[in-house]
Enzyme design. Structure first.
Site, PDB file in Angstrom:
ATOM      1  CG  ASP A 138     -12.189  52.465  31.535  1.00 31.40           C
ATOM      2  OD1 ASP A 138     -12.697  52.898  32.587  1.00 31.40           O
ATOM      3  OD2 ASP A 138     -12.846  52.223  30.512  1.00 31.40           O
ATOM      4  CB  SER A 153     -16.950  65.988  36.048  1.00 29.87           C
ATOM      5  OG  SER A 153     -16.481  66.723  34.927  1.00 29.87           O
ATOM      6  CB  THR A 156     -20.204  66.741  43.731  1.00 22.72           C
ATOM      7  OG1 THR A 156     -20.974  67.911  43.486  1.00 22.72           O
ATOM      8  CG2 THR A 156     -21.107  65.535  43.472  1.00 22.72           C
ATOM      9  CG  ASP A 157     -22.054  71.326  46.107  1.00 23.14           C
ATOM     10  OD1 ASP A 157     -22.027  70.803  44.975  1.00 23.14           O
ATOM     11  OD2 ASP A 157     -22.050  72.569  46.278  1.00 23.14           O
ATOM     12  CD  GLU A 158     -23.922  69.301  40.721  1.00 21.35           C
ATOM     13  OE1 GLU A 158     -24.659  68.528  40.100  1.00 21.35           O
ATOM     14  OE2 GLU A 158     -23.241  70.178  40.176  1.00 21.35           O
ATOM     15  CE1 TYR A 192     -20.507  64.488  38.474  1.00 22.39           C
ATOM     16  CE2 TYR A 192     -21.809  66.206  39.537  1.00 22.39           C
ATOM     17  CZ  TYR A 192     -20.614  65.518  39.391  1.00 22.39           C
ATOM     18  OH  TYR A 192     -19.529  65.859  40.157  1.00 22.39           O
ATOM     19  CE  LYS A 240     -18.498  62.256  42.269  1.00 20.04           C
ATOM     20  NZ  LYS A 240     -17.103  61.771  42.008  1.00 20.04           N
ATOM     21  CG  LEU A 283     -21.147  79.641  34.277  1.00 19.73           C
ATOM     22  CD1 LEU A 283     -22.283  79.742  33.279  1.00 19.73           C
ATOM     23  CD2 LEU A 283     -21.634  80.107  35.647  1.00 19.73           C
ATOM     24  CB  ILE A 295     -27.700  83.003  31.105  1.00 20.73           C
ATOM     25  CG1 ILE A 295     -26.407  83.827  31.115  1.00 20.73           C
ATOM     26  CG2 ILE A 295     -28.247  82.808  32.506  1.00 20.73           C
ATOM     27  CD1 ILE A 295     -26.494  85.103  31.913  1.00 20.73           C
ATOM     28  NE  ARG A 320     -24.974  75.046  40.263  1.00 17.91           N
ATOM     29  CZ  ARG A 320     -26.294  75.010  40.307  1.00 17.91           C
ATOM     30  NH1 ARG A 320     -26.960  75.739  41.202  1.00 17.91           N
ATOM     31  NH2 ARG A 320     -26.977  74.232  39.479  1.00 17.91           N
TER      32      ARG A 320
HETATM   33  P1  NAD Z   1     -12.955  66.410  34.799  1.00 17.24           P
HETATM   34  O1  NAD Z   1     -14.100  65.985  33.961  1.00 17.24           O
HETATM   35  O2  NAD Z   1     -12.235  67.665  34.486  1.00 17.24           O
HETATM   36  O3  NAD Z   1     -11.861  65.252  34.861  1.00 17.24           O
HETATM   37  C1  NAD Z   1     -12.202  63.910  35.028  1.00 17.24           C
HETATM   38  C2  NAD Z   1     -10.955  63.070  34.760  1.00 17.24           C
HETATM   39  O4  NAD Z   1     -11.323  61.696  34.960  1.00 17.24           O
HETATM   40  C3  NAD Z   1     -10.440  63.183  33.316  1.00 17.24           C
HETATM   41  O5  NAD Z   1      -9.038  63.299  33.327  1.00 17.24           O
HETATM   42  C4  NAD Z   1     -10.877  61.887  32.667  1.00 17.24           C
HETATM   43  O6  NAD Z   1     -10.013  61.468  31.626  1.00 17.24           O
HETATM   44  C5  NAD Z   1     -10.840  60.938  33.851  1.00 17.24           C
HETATM   45  N1  NAD Z   1     -11.751  59.785  33.682  1.00 17.24           N
HETATM   46  C6  NAD Z   1     -13.065  59.817  33.342  1.00 17.24           C
HETATM   47  N2  NAD Z   1     -13.541  58.553  33.259  1.00 17.24           N
HETATM   48  C7  NAD Z   1     -12.517  57.728  33.564  1.00 17.24           C
HETATM   49  C8  NAD Z   1     -12.392  56.320  33.646  1.00 17.24           C
HETATM   50  N3  NAD Z   1     -13.414  55.520  33.374  1.00 17.24           N
HETATM   51  N4  NAD Z   1     -11.197  55.793  34.003  1.00 17.24           N
HETATM   52  C9  NAD Z   1     -10.130  56.602  34.266  1.00 17.24           C
HETATM   53  N5  NAD Z   1     -10.197  57.948  34.182  1.00 17.24           N
HETATM   54  C10 NAD Z   1     -11.375  58.505  33.832  1.00 17.24           C
HETATM   55  O7  NAD Z   1     -13.536  66.436  36.284  1.00 17.24           O
HETATM   56  P2  NAD Z   1     -13.202  67.428  37.488  1.00 17.24           P
HETATM   57  O8  NAD Z   1     -14.061  68.613  37.386  1.00 17.24           O
HETATM   58  O9  NAD Z   1     -11.757  67.573  37.603  1.00 17.24           O
HETATM   59  O10 NAD Z   1     -13.756  66.546  38.708  1.00 17.24           O
HETATM   60  C11 NAD Z   1     -12.923  65.597  39.340  1.00 17.24           C
HETATM   61  C12 NAD Z   1     -13.707  64.930  40.464  1.00 17.24           C
HETATM   62  O11 NAD Z   1     -14.137  65.914  41.396  1.00 17.24           O
HETATM   63  C13 NAD Z   1     -14.968  64.215  39.998  1.00 17.24           C
HETATM   64  O12 NAD Z   1     -15.100  63.035  40.753  1.00 17.24           O
HETATM   65  C14 NAD Z   1     -16.088  65.198  40.312  1.00 17.24           C
HETATM   66  O13 NAD Z   1     -17.293  64.512  40.554  1.00 17.24           O
HETATM   67  C15 NAD Z   1     -15.548  65.851  41.564  1.00 17.24           C
HETATM   68  N6  NAD Z   1     -16.001  67.236  41.804  1.00 17.24           N
HETATM   69  C16 NAD Z   1     -15.917  68.194  40.823  1.00 17.24           C
HETATM   70  C17 NAD Z   1     -16.286  69.506  41.125  1.00 17.24           C
HETATM   71  C18 NAD Z   1     -16.167  70.610  40.096  1.00 17.24           C
HETATM   72  O14 NAD Z   1     -16.587  71.731  40.360  1.00 17.24           O
HETATM   73  N7  NAD Z   1     -15.599  70.376  38.942  1.00 17.24           N
HETATM   74  C19 NAD Z   1     -16.752  69.830  42.393  1.00 17.24           C
HETATM   75  C20 NAD Z   1     -16.845  68.810  43.361  1.00 17.24           C
HETATM   76  C21 NAD Z   1     -16.455  67.525  43.073  1.00 17.24           C
HETATM   77  O1  DAU Z   2     -21.322  71.725  42.704  1.00 15.48           O
HETATM   78  C1  DAU Z   2     -20.261  70.930  42.283  1.00 15.48           C
HETATM   79  C2  DAU Z   2     -20.451  70.567  40.828  1.00 15.48           C
HETATM   80  O2  DAU Z   2     -20.217  71.749  40.075  1.00 15.48           O
HETATM   81  C3  DAU Z   2     -19.536  69.444  40.366  1.00 15.48           C
HETATM   82  O3  DAU Z   2     -19.836  68.265  41.057  1.00 15.48           O
HETATM   83  C4  DAU Z   2     -19.681  69.209  38.854  1.00 15.48           C
HETATM   84  O4  DAU Z   2     -18.752  68.228  38.421  1.00 15.48           O
HETATM   85  C5  DAU Z   2     -19.417  70.520  38.137  1.00 15.48           C
HETATM   86  O5  DAU Z   2     -19.634  70.351  36.766  1.00 15.48           O
HETATM   87  C6  DAU Z   2     -20.321  71.635  38.684  1.00 15.48           C
HETATM   88  O6  DAU Z   2     -21.700  71.406  38.311  1.00 15.48           O
HETATM   89  P1  DAU Z   2     -22.644  72.618  37.835  1.00 15.48           P
HETATM   90  O7  DAU Z   2     -23.745  72.064  37.038  1.00 15.48           O
HETATM   91  O8  DAU Z   2     -23.008  73.483  38.971  1.00 15.48           O
HETATM   92  O9  DAU Z   2     -21.570  73.437  36.928  1.00 15.48           O
HETATM   93  P2  DAU Z   2     -21.704  74.107  35.478  1.00 15.48           P
HETATM   94  O10 DAU Z   2     -20.441  74.843  35.242  1.00 15.48           O
HETATM   95  O11 DAU Z   2     -22.146  73.128  34.446  1.00 15.48           O
HETATM   96  O12 DAU Z   2     -22.879  75.154  35.688  1.00 15.48           O
HETATM   97  C7  DAU Z   2     -22.815  76.149  36.696  1.00 15.48           C
HETATM   98  C8  DAU Z   2     -24.123  76.938  36.656  1.00 15.48           C
HETATM   99  O13 DAU Z   2     -24.178  77.663  35.416  1.00 15.48           O
HETATM  100  C9  DAU Z   2     -25.363  76.079  36.672  1.00 15.48           C
HETATM  101  O14 DAU Z   2     -26.387  76.745  37.389  1.00 15.48           O
HETATM  102  C10 DAU Z   2     -25.774  75.979  35.207  1.00 15.48           C
HETATM  103  C11 DAU Z   2     -25.340  77.319  34.651  1.00 15.48           C
HETATM  104  N1  DAU Z   2     -24.928  77.301  33.219  1.00 15.48           N
HETATM  105  C12 DAU Z   2     -23.991  76.401  32.826  1.00 15.48           C
HETATM  106  C13 DAU Z   2     -23.589  76.341  31.497  1.00 15.48           C
HETATM  107  C14 DAU Z   2     -22.562  75.318  31.055  1.00 15.48           C
HETATM  108  C15 DAU Z   2     -25.464  78.220  32.329  1.00 15.48           C
HETATM  109  O15 DAU Z   2     -26.309  79.059  32.703  1.00 15.48           O
HETATM  110  N2  DAU Z   2     -25.064  78.172  31.011  1.00 15.48           N
HETATM  111  C16 DAU Z   2     -24.150  77.260  30.558  1.00 15.48           C
HETATM  112  O16 DAU Z   2     -23.848  77.259  29.338  1.00 15.48           O
END
Ligand code: NAD
Ligand code: DAU
Length: 348
Positions: free
Chosen positions: A60, A86, A130-132, A155, A159, A195, A211, A219
């Site tokens: 951790d 995330s 992240t871009d968020e 979130y 970040k 999503l 939705i 996105r």
């Molecule tokens: P994910 O939720 O799929 O995976 C996160 C991983 O981190 C998991 O394997 C989890 O077990 C591990 N983790 C969580 N807390 C922990 C802790 N305290 N110690 C050790 N391990 C821990 O996330 P993801 O979508 O793969 O995102 C990975 C990274 O990329 C994140 O930092 C996220 O903010 C960033 N990111 C994600 C997206 C996206 O679209 N998913 C986009 C841009 C940036």
């Molecule tokens: O932009 C990067 C980010 O993208 C990452 O940093 C995050 O870790 C990742 O989770 C993602 O965030 P979003 O909130 O954009 O992703 P999500 O898949 O949760 O949702 C995408 C879009 O879809 C958002 O506008 C919310 C909408 N949505 C999502 C879910 C889960 C729905 O309409 N219905 C749903 O059930």
């Protein structure tokens, strides 16, 4: 042999980064440090498990003892930091977990780096962000590296805070950092709370396609392996202290995306045209739902010559096919805590 610590390597993006790095750099050892939360799954990495240059360490990032142990076991030279909570919806129902993992965990990790590295300028600490953090766009404009931070969900606030700490460690202690801010990723092995995999799974199961709001939120989607290739480039060729935006100039409203997904699913499952789309259900909007994200990745493209490898059309089809072919993986990852989360999020 050089040893690089990858945190969060059992998650969605982390597993793609680990696989790419382990296969491309056999002369480097990669240690995947992951807590294995609900989002982490080692089954995803079965194909790299036996490689000589790969090790897994369950730990951790919030635990100083776990980090000290991994640093004492391996001579770690650099860190690629992906571990995080995330999912935006989970941050709305439980922000503290995000403060702990994303803020406290990142600072704790950098402190252990400081304690182990005598000259911080010689070791890379690469923060995956992240871009968020940039907030929400209107109809026009793109996020640039110079765009001010304006996080709006727990979130993104967590970040943004951790990014600030990483920059502060660069300026204060001379830590050699890189930060990249990427748009929405999609592809194989994504936990089906997000999503695209949620919609594929529900479509197959004949459930509602939920939705949020009017479905017109936008996105900018990027194939996860293109994110991994950008991370590889930035880690190896990026400049100390720099930020790089990563994105595919690929904007979709959620509604249009789900319509396209529905067409692919109709076709793959031999359903009549227009059948899957009937499962769409508009539900209550996400609290504070950001309207539009879109990335200007020109710095990365020009400086490091990065470009996405496939079109969204191809990537989406490959993703649907992967989920249809790997329904056991999906069933395994959603068998535990996810059921309670799903009930609370969608049925209460
Ligand atoms: P994910 O939720 O799929 O995976 C996160 C991983 O981190 C998991 O394997 C989890 O077990 C591990 N983790 C969580 N807390 C922990 C802790 N305290 N110690 C050790 N391990 C821990 O996330 P993801 O979508 O793969 O995102 C990975 C990274 O990329 C994140 O930092 C996220 O903010 C960033 N990111 C994600 C997206 C996206 O679209 N998913 C986009 C841009 C940036
Ligand atoms: O932009 C990067 C980010 O993208 C990452 O940093 C995050 O870790 C990742 O989770 C993602 O965030 P979003 O909130 O954009 O992703 P999500 O898949 O949760 O949702 C995408 C879009 O879809 C958002 O506008 C919310 C909408 N949505 C999502 C879910 C889960 C729905 O309409 N219905 C749903 O059930």
């Amino acid at each position: 042999m050089k040893t690089i610590l990858i945190t969060g390597g059992a998650g969605f993006i982390g597993s793609h980064v680990v696989r790419r790095m382990v296969n491309r750099y056999p002369e480097t050892h990669f240690v995947n440090f992951d807590k294995l939360t609900y989002a982490g799954n080692l089954e995803t990495l079965a194909d790299v498990e036996s490689k000589a240059n790969y090790s897994f360490f369950k730990g951790d990032i919030c635990s100083e003892a776990d980090l000290k142990e991994v640093f004492s076991k391996f001579d770690i030279s650099d860190v690629i930091h992906l571990a995080a909570e995330s999912h935006v919806d989970r941050s709305i129902s439980g922000p503290m977990d995000f403060v702990l993992a994303n803020v406290v965990g990142t600072v704790n990790l950098m402190n252990v780096c400081r304690a182990n590295w005598s000259d911080l300028s010689k070791h890379i600490f690469y923060q995956i962000s992240t871009d968020e953090v940039y907030g929400s766009l209107g109809v026009e404009g793109l996020f640039e590296e110079t765009t001010s931070y304006d996080p709006r969900s727990p979130y993104s606030a967590s970040k943004a805070s951790s990014d600030h700490f990483v920059r502060a460690y660069h300026h204060t202690y001379g830590l050699n950092i890189r930060i990249s801010n990427c748009s929405n990723n999609y592809g194989s092995h994504q936990f089906p709370e997000k999503l695209i995999p949620l919609m594929i799974h529900n479509a197959v199961e004949g459930k509602d396609l939920p939705i949020y709001g009017d479905g017109l939120n936008i996105r900018d989607w990027l194939w996860v392996e293109d994110h991994a290739s950008a991370i590889d480039l930035i880690f190896h060729e990026g400049r100390d202290g720099e930020t790089y935006n990563i994105g595919g100039l690929n904007e979709w409203t959620n509604l249009d995306l789900i319509k396209r997904l529905s067409e692919i699913i109709d076709q793959r499952l031999g359903r009549e045209k227009g059948e899957t789309i009937k499962q769409i259900k508009f539900i209550k909007d996400r609290a504070g739902h950001d309207r539009r994200y879109a990335i200007d990745a020109s710095k990365l493209e020009q400086e490091l010559k990065w470009k996405p490898s496939i079109t969204f059309e191809e990537g989406l089809e490959k993703t649907v096919d992967w989920y249809l072919d790997n329904q056991d993986w999906v069933k395994n990852v959603i068998s535990g805590e996810y059921q309670t989360y799903y009930e609370k999020q969608y049925n209460s």
